[in-house]
Scaffold this motif. Structure first.
Motif, mmCIF file in Angstrom:
data_model
loop_
_atom_site.group_PDB
_atom_site.id
_atom_site.type_symbol
_atom_site.label_atom_id
_atom_site.label_comp_id
_atom_site.label_asym_id
_atom_site.label_seq_id
_atom_site.Cartn_x
_atom_site.Cartn_y
_atom_site.Cartn_z
ATOM 1 N N LEU A 168 33.090 34.846 71.910
ATOM 2 C CA LEU A 168 33.121 33.396 71.697
ATOM 3 C C LEU A 168 33.679 32.669 72.920
ATOM 4 O O LEU A 168 33.198 31.586 73.283
ATOM 5 N N ILE A 169 34.668 33.250 73.554
ATOM 6 C CA ILE A 169 35.214 32.645 74.769
ATOM 7 C C ILE A 169 34.158 32.631 75.863
ATOM 8 O O ILE A 169 33.982 31.636 76.578
ATOM 9 N N ALA A 170 33.420 33.739 75.990
ATOM 10 C CA ALA A 170 32.362 33.828 77.002
ATOM 11 C C ALA A 170 31.234 32.837 76.732
ATOM 12 O O ALA A 170 30.581 32.360 77.671
ATOM 13 N N LEU A 171 31.030 32.514 75.453
ATOM 14 C CA LEU A 171 29.970 31.565 75.080
ATOM 15 C C LEU A 171 30.417 30.110 75.226
ATOM 16 O O LEU A 171 29.636 29.194 74.947
ATOM 17 N N GLY A 172 31.647 29.908 75.639
ATOM 18 C CA GLY A 172 32.121 28.549 75.898
ATOM 19 C C GLY A 172 32.963 27.933 74.808
ATOM 20 O O GLY A 172 33.197 26.725 74.810
ATOM 21 N N PHE A 173 33.443 28.748 73.860
ATOM 22 C CA PHE A 173 34.266 28.218 72.774
ATOM 23 C C PHE A 173 35.753 28.448 73.030
ATOM 24 O O PHE A 173 36.553 28.554 72.090
ATOM 25 N N GLY A 174 36.124 28.544 74.283
ATOM 26 C CA GLY A 174 37.508 28.826 74.638
ATOM 27 C C GLY A 174 38.512 27.821 74.121
ATOM 28 O O GLY A 174 39.687 28.142 73.906
ATOM 29 N N GLN A 175 38.087 26.580 73.901
ATOM 30 C CA GLN A 175 39.001 25.554 73.389
ATOM 31 C C GLN A 175 39.350 25.782 71.922
ATOM 32 O O GLN A 175 40.377 25.311 71.442
ATOM 33 N N SER A 176 38.473 26.492 71.232
ATOM 34 C CA SER A 176 38.686 26.711 69.798
ATOM 35 C C SER A 176 39.245 28.095 69.482
ATOM 36 O O SER A 176 39.867 28.290 68.435
ATOM 37 N N VAL A 177 39.026 29.042 70.379
ATOM 38 C CA VAL A 177 39.399 30.431 70.124
ATOM 39 C C VAL A 177 40.685 30.784 70.861
ATOM 40 O O VAL A 177 40.823 30.514 72.050
ATOM 41 N N TYR A 178 41.620 31.404 70.131
ATOM 42 C CA TYR A 178 42.859 31.855 70.766
ATOM 43 C C TYR A 178 42.564 33.062 71.663
ATOM 44 O O TYR A 178 41.663 33.862 71.383
ATOM 45 N N LEU A 179 43.349 33.219 72.715
ATOM 46 C CA LEU A 179 43.271 34.448 73.484
ATOM 47 C C LEU A 179 43.601 35.609 72.556
ATOM 48 O O LEU A 179 44.509 35.512 71.719
ATOM 49 N N PRO A 180 42.872 36.728 72.643
ATOM 50 C CA PRO A 180 43.037 37.819 71.676
ATOM 51 C C PRO A 180 44.474 38.289 71.472
ATOM 52 O O PRO A 180 44.901 38.485 70.340
ATOM 53 N N ILE A 181 45.226 38.461 72.562
ATOM 54 C CA ILE A 181 46.592 38.964 72.407
ATOM 55 C C ILE A 181 47.456 37.958 71.653
ATOM 56 O O ILE A 181 48.304 38.330 70.841
ATOM 57 N N ASP A 182 47.216 36.661 71.881
ATOM 58 C CA ASP A 182 47.957 35.625 71.153
ATOM 59 C C ASP A 182 47.549 35.614 69.688
ATOM 60 O O ASP A 182 48.399 35.540 68.793
ATOM 61 N N GLY A 183 46.262 35.704 69.442
ATOM 62 C CA GLY A 183 45.760 35.672 68.072
ATOM 63 C C GLY A 183 46.225 36.847 67.247
ATOM 64 O O GLY A 183 46.484 36.719 66.043
ATOM 65 N N VAL A 184 46.328 38.013 67.866
ATOM 66 C CA VAL A 184 46.780 39.208 67.157
ATOM 67 C C VAL A 184 48.239 39.068 66.725
ATOM 68 O O VAL A 184 48.610 39.423 65.603
ATOM 69 N N LEU A 185 49.065 38.541 67.615
ATOM 70 C CA LEU A 185 50.498 38.457 67.338
ATOM 71 C C LEU A 185 50.860 37.320 66.390
ATOM 72 O O LEU A 185 51.950 37.318 65.822
ATOM 73 N N MET A 186 49.973 36.346 66.227
ATOM 74 C CA MET A 186 50.257 35.211 65.359
ATOM 75 C C MET A 186 49.569 35.366 64.004
ATOM 76 O O MET A 186 48.502 35.966 63.905
ATOM 77 N N GLY A 187 50.194 34.796 62.976
ATOM 78 C CA GLY A 187 49.574 34.833 61.659
ATOM 79 C C GLY A 187 49.693 36.201 61.013
ATOM 80 O O GLY A 187 50.483 37.042 61.414
ATOM 81 N N GLY A 188 48.877 36.441 60.010
ATOM 82 C CA GLY A 188 48.985 37.671 59.237
ATOM 83 C C GLY A 188 47.975 38.734 59.588
ATOM 84 O O GLY A 188 47.729 39.639 58.776
ATOM 85 N N PHE A 189 47.393 38.677 60.797
ATOM 86 C CA PHE A 189 46.343 39.641 61.127
ATOM 87 C C PHE A 189 46.848 41.077 61.129
ATOM 88 O O PHE A 189 46.235 41.964 60.525
ATOM 89 N N VAL A 190 47.961 41.332 61.821
ATOM 90 C CA VAL A 190 48.458 42.708 61.925
ATOM 91 C C VAL A 190 48.901 43.214 60.555
ATOM 92 O O VAL A 190 48.584 44.339 60.160
ATOM 93 N N PHE A 191 49.629 42.390 59.811
ATOM 94 C CA PHE A 191 50.055 42.792 58.473
ATOM 95 C C PHE A 191 48.841 43.085 57.591
ATOM 96 O O PHE A 191 48.799 44.102 56.889
ATOM 97 N N GLY A 192 47.846 42.206 57.641
ATOM 98 C CA GLY A 192 46.650 42.405 56.838
ATOM 99 C C GLY A 192 45.895 43.665 57.228
ATOM 100 O O GLY A 192 45.392 44.387 56.365
ATOM 101 N N SER A 193 45.825 43.937 58.519
ATOM 102 C CA SER A 193 45.086 45.113 58.999
ATOM 103 C C SER A 193 45.712 46.417 58.523
ATOM 104 O O SER A 193 45.013 47.360 58.157
ATOM 105 N N PHE A 194 47.043 46.484 58.526
ATOM 106 C CA PHE A 194 47.724 47.722 58.148
ATOM 107 C C PHE A 194 47.944 47.854 56.639
ATOM 108 O O PHE A 194 47.836 48.948 56.094
ATOM 109 N N PHE A 195 48.251 46.753 55.965
ATOM 110 C CA PHE A 195 48.664 46.849 54.565
ATOM 111 C C PHE A 195 47.626 46.354 53.564
ATOM 112 O O PHE A 195 47.699 46.715 52.382
ATOM 113 N N MET A 196 46.667 45.531 53.991
ATOM 114 C CA MET A 196 45.685 44.976 53.059
ATOM 115 C C MET A 196 44.291 45.567 53.249
ATOM 116 O O MET A 196 43.629 45.950 52.278
ATOM 117 N N VAL A 197 43.837 45.619 54.481
ATOM 118 C CA VAL A 197 42.507 46.165 54.772
ATOM 119 C C VAL A 197 42.406 47.603 54.285
ATOM 120 O O VAL A 197 41.345 48.055 53.834
#
Length: 325
Positions: A227-256
């Motif tokens: 998405l960043i490569a397609l020009g949506f960089g203003q809307s998409v968080y950098l991956p490392i930032d997005g992973v550390l924020m919110g419930g992604f890591v918790f969801g990946s380990f405990f919910m998924v």
């Protein structure tokens, strides 16, 4: 006495052990109300399951999975959520997320996510009301929340969580704070470090599927970069930032990795994880829902039986072809 009412499940106990450090750290960050909220949810979950099993299925035992549901559900909540709301949410999780499908092992959706989704849609203000971390900018800061019932509420939504803070102000919380968890947020989603430790323990005990965890990260990073490569960089968080924020890591380990609602075929697990990781990025980037993990998992769980069936038939044809050869 315990065995009379509770059905012992080794797998569920492993999840409880893995999540225990998250509970202890949340008490340290937010205060003892976290423990009270957890105990309240465990009691309500156990009562709802016992009554449902007895009346609907003529069984007289509660599964330890009910305690796991209550724990994971609690870890997704803000620390100051009213007790009655939390009780309604976990009751909804147990009954409508599991019992209506036939009880343990027959639920289509992860019950904890069902309960959280119910609360978020019905009480959005309370579900996005967070508290100041007692340890401030330091990982270790005296006794912190161990001397408090609950830490003060945040004054502005802009500082509620690192993700909301970034969206509203354009400022990113430091990666160190995000990783170790001296931040505001939901009870069990603040410390990436402890989540990974708990997840590693579950993988070691063969309770969690590492394939789905890795796949969700692959889907998240790949979709973010595309998405960043397609020009949506203003809307998409950098991956490392997005992973550390919110419930992604918790969801990946405990919910998924929920063994009941997740697919069983190995190829299906990879597809399922990648789909969830990708959906999280899309939901975060193009909808008003900041987190996205909950809805991504629910969407993927809807098609889990289809995913499993497709790969099951594919593997069956391969085996038959191999025998024919």
């Amino acid at each position: 006495m315990y065995s009379k009412f509770f059905k012992k499940q080794k797998m569920m106990r492993t999840v409880l052990i893995a999540s225990a450090p998250l509970v202890v750290y949340a008490i340290y960050v937010f205060g003892w109300r976290v423990l009270a909220l957890l105990l309240c949810n465990m009691i309500v979950a156990s009562l709802v399951e016992y009554i449902s099993e007895k009346k609907l299925y003529k069984k007289n035992q509660i599964t330890e999975a009910a305690l796991v549901t209550a724990t994971l559900f609690t870890l997704t909540l803000p620390p100051s959520l009213p007790f009655w709301m939390s009780a309604v949410g976990v009751a909804f999780a147990i009954f409508f997320g599991k019992e209506v499908f036939g009880g343990f092992g027959k639920n289509v959706f992860n019950p904890a996510i069902v309960g959280r989704g119910f609360l978020l849609l019905n009480f959005p203000a309370q579900m996005t009301h967070f508290n100041v971390p007692a340890n401030g900018d330091k990982l270790i800061n005296g006794l912190a929340g161990f001397t408090k019932w609950i830490t003060p509420s945040l004054d502005t939504i802009g500082g509620a969580t690192p993700m909301l803070h970034l969206r509203n102000t354009g400022q990113l919380v430091g990666h160190t704070n995000l990783f170790f968890g001296n931040i505001s947020g939901s009870i069990g989603e603040i410390s990436t470090f402890l989540i990974i430790l708990g997840g590693a323990y579950m993988i070691y005990k063969k309770v969690a599927s590492w394939e789905m965890i890795v796949a969700s990260f692959i889907g998240f990073f790949a979709t973010s970069y595309i998405l960043i490569a397609l020009g949506f960089g203003q809307s998409v968080y950098l991956p490392i930032d997005g992973v550390l924020m919110g419930g992604f890591v918790f969801g990946s380990f405990f919910m998924v990795t929920d063994p009941i609602s997740a697919p069983k075929q190995i190829q299906a697990k990879w597809f399922y994880g990648i789909l969830i990781g990708s959906l999280v990025v899309v939901i975060r980037s193009f909808t008003s829902f900041v987190g996205g993990m909950m809805f991504a998992i629910l969407i993927a769980e809807v098609i889990t039986p289809i995913i499993d069936y497709v790969f099951q038939q594919r593997n069956k044809k391969k085996r038959l072809a191999a025998k024919g050869a």
